[in-house]
Design a protein around this motif. Sequence first.
Motif, PDB file in Angstrom:
ATOM      1  N   UNK A 243      20.250   3.775  21.484  1.00  0.00           N
ATOM      2  CA  UNK A 243      19.504   5.022  21.335  1.00  0.00           C
ATOM      3  C   UNK A 243      18.167   4.784  20.632  1.00  0.00           C
ATOM      4  N   UNK A 244      18.155   3.914  19.653  1.00  0.00           N
ATOM      5  CA  UNK A 244      16.922   3.647  18.905  1.00  0.00           C
ATOM      6  C   UNK A 244      15.947   2.807  19.722  1.00  0.00           C
ATOM      7  N   UNK A 245      16.456   1.804  20.421  1.00  0.00           N
ATOM      8  CA  UNK A 245      15.572   0.946  21.211  1.00  0.00           C
ATOM      9  C   UNK A 245      15.010   1.713  22.404  1.00  0.00           C
ATOM     10  N   UNK A 246      15.796   2.644  22.938  1.00  0.00           N
ATOM     11  CA  UNK A 246      15.309   3.495  24.030  1.00  0.00           C
ATOM     12  C   UNK A 246      14.186   4.404  23.526  1.00  0.00           C
ATOM     13  N   UNK A 247      14.385   4.972  22.358  1.00  0.00           N
ATOM     14  CA  UNK A 247      13.366   5.838  21.768  1.00  0.00           C
ATOM     15  C   UNK A 247      12.061   5.071  21.548  1.00  0.00           C
ATOM     16  N   UNK A 248      12.198   3.843  21.034  1.00  0.00           N
ATOM     17  CA  UNK A 248      11.020   3.016  20.774  1.00  0.00           C
ATOM     18  C   UNK A 248      10.304   2.674  22.079  1.00  0.00           C
ATOM     19  N   UNK A 249      11.077   2.356  23.119  1.00  0.00           N
ATOM     20  CA  UNK A 249      10.516   2.023  24.434  1.00  0.00           C
ATOM     21  C   UNK A 249       9.772   3.210  25.032  1.00  0.00           C
ATOM     22  N   UNK A 250      10.361   4.391  24.935  1.00  0.00           N
ATOM     23  CA  UNK A 250       9.742   5.594  25.496  1.00  0.00           C
ATOM     24  C   UNK A 250       8.465   5.963  24.706  1.00  0.00           C
TER      25      UNK A 250
ATOM     26  N   UNK B 119      12.184  -0.982   9.737  1.00  0.00           N
ATOM     27  CA  UNK B 119      13.235  -0.367   8.920  1.00  0.00           C
ATOM     28  C   UNK B 119      14.311   0.295   9.768  1.00  0.00           C
ATOM     29  N   UNK B 120      13.892   0.944  10.879  1.00  0.00           N
ATOM     30  CA  UNK B 120      14.849   1.665  11.728  1.00  0.00           C
ATOM     31  C   UNK B 120      15.824   0.739  12.440  1.00  0.00           C
ATOM     32  N   UNK B 121      15.490  -0.556  12.495  1.00  0.00           N
ATOM     33  CA  UNK B 121      16.319  -1.494  13.251  1.00  0.00           C
ATOM     34  C   UNK B 121      17.160  -2.413  12.361  1.00  0.00           C
ATOM     35  N   UNK B 122      17.278  -2.070  11.100  1.00  0.00           N
ATOM     36  CA  UNK B 122      18.156  -2.844  10.223  1.00  0.00           C
ATOM     37  C   UNK B 122      19.619  -2.606  10.619  1.00  0.00           C
ATOM     38  N   UNK B 123      20.465  -3.652  10.630  1.00  0.00           N
ATOM     39  CA  UNK B 123      21.876  -3.472  10.979  1.00  0.00           C
ATOM     40  C   UNK B 123      22.552  -2.357  10.185  1.00  0.00           C
ATOM     41  N   UNK B 124      22.184  -2.235   8.907  1.00  0.00           N
ATOM     42  CA  UNK B 124      22.792  -1.224   8.051  1.00  0.00           C
ATOM     43  C   UNK B 124      22.603   0.184   8.624  1.00  0.00           C
ATOM     44  N   UNK B 125      21.458   0.442   9.227  1.00  0.00           N
ATOM     45  CA  UNK B 125      21.158   1.765   9.778  1.00  0.00           C
ATOM     46  C   UNK B 125      22.131   2.112  10.903  1.00  0.00           C
TER      47      UNK B 125
ATOM     48  N   UNK C 181      12.494  -5.253  29.139  1.00  0.00           N
ATOM     49  CA  UNK C 181      11.324  -4.578  28.573  1.00  0.00           C
ATOM     50  C   UNK C 181      11.684  -3.863  27.274  1.00  0.00           C
ATOM     51  N   UNK C 182      12.828  -3.191  27.267  1.00  0.00           N
ATOM     52  CA  UNK C 182      13.275  -2.483  26.067  1.00  0.00           C
ATOM     53  C   UNK C 182      13.471  -3.435  24.891  1.00  0.00           C
TER      54      UNK C 182
END
Length: 203
Positions: free
Chosen positions: A189-196, A2-8, A142-143
Amino acid sequence: MENFRPKVFKEQALAALQGNWKQAAIAGLVFLLIYGATAGLSQLIPVVPVLFVGVFFAAGILFVFWDLLKEGKVDLDKLFEPFRDYLRYLVGFLLQNVYTVLWTLLLVVPGIIKSISYAMMSFIMRENPDMTGEQAICRSMKMMEGHKMDYFLLNLSFIGWALLAILTLGIGLIWLYPYMYTSYAAFYEEVKKDYETKNAAAA
């Protein structure tokens, strides 16, 4: 996810741009003129202006709208920031392009997939000034594991806007660039958060 939908990401971009559209449009215009000039020069000197100048501005415009997302203001000086660490970024851009071309020579689709894998490189290099281009490419890969389709769909969601910008003889790009690049910053920012989060869980 859900967090990775384009709309977000697009909603985050519009929220950051609210009240900043005038300055954002000026940044978009400056980028359009500069990048257009380098692309024009490439007709005379193939590849060189874009690779040695244009891509630096392409990274710089990302930084302009990344800072807008984080700080709420447009700073045109950030457009020139990659030039202050020219050699490090140049090596990164060269490697990114060489790897993409090599994969594309195998088949077009693998080339597209790899270009998406490398898409976070500029953000990573800026946030990690001691990291080489090669290291940033590896981190980006990796990210982007599990998120390449998310990024593809985000880009796909701008096709209608891009067509509209073309119909306005390119004038619409002045507003499309801020919208797109702020959305890309939100994606990073979201993909970095997910990676961390994943790294912390694996530790």
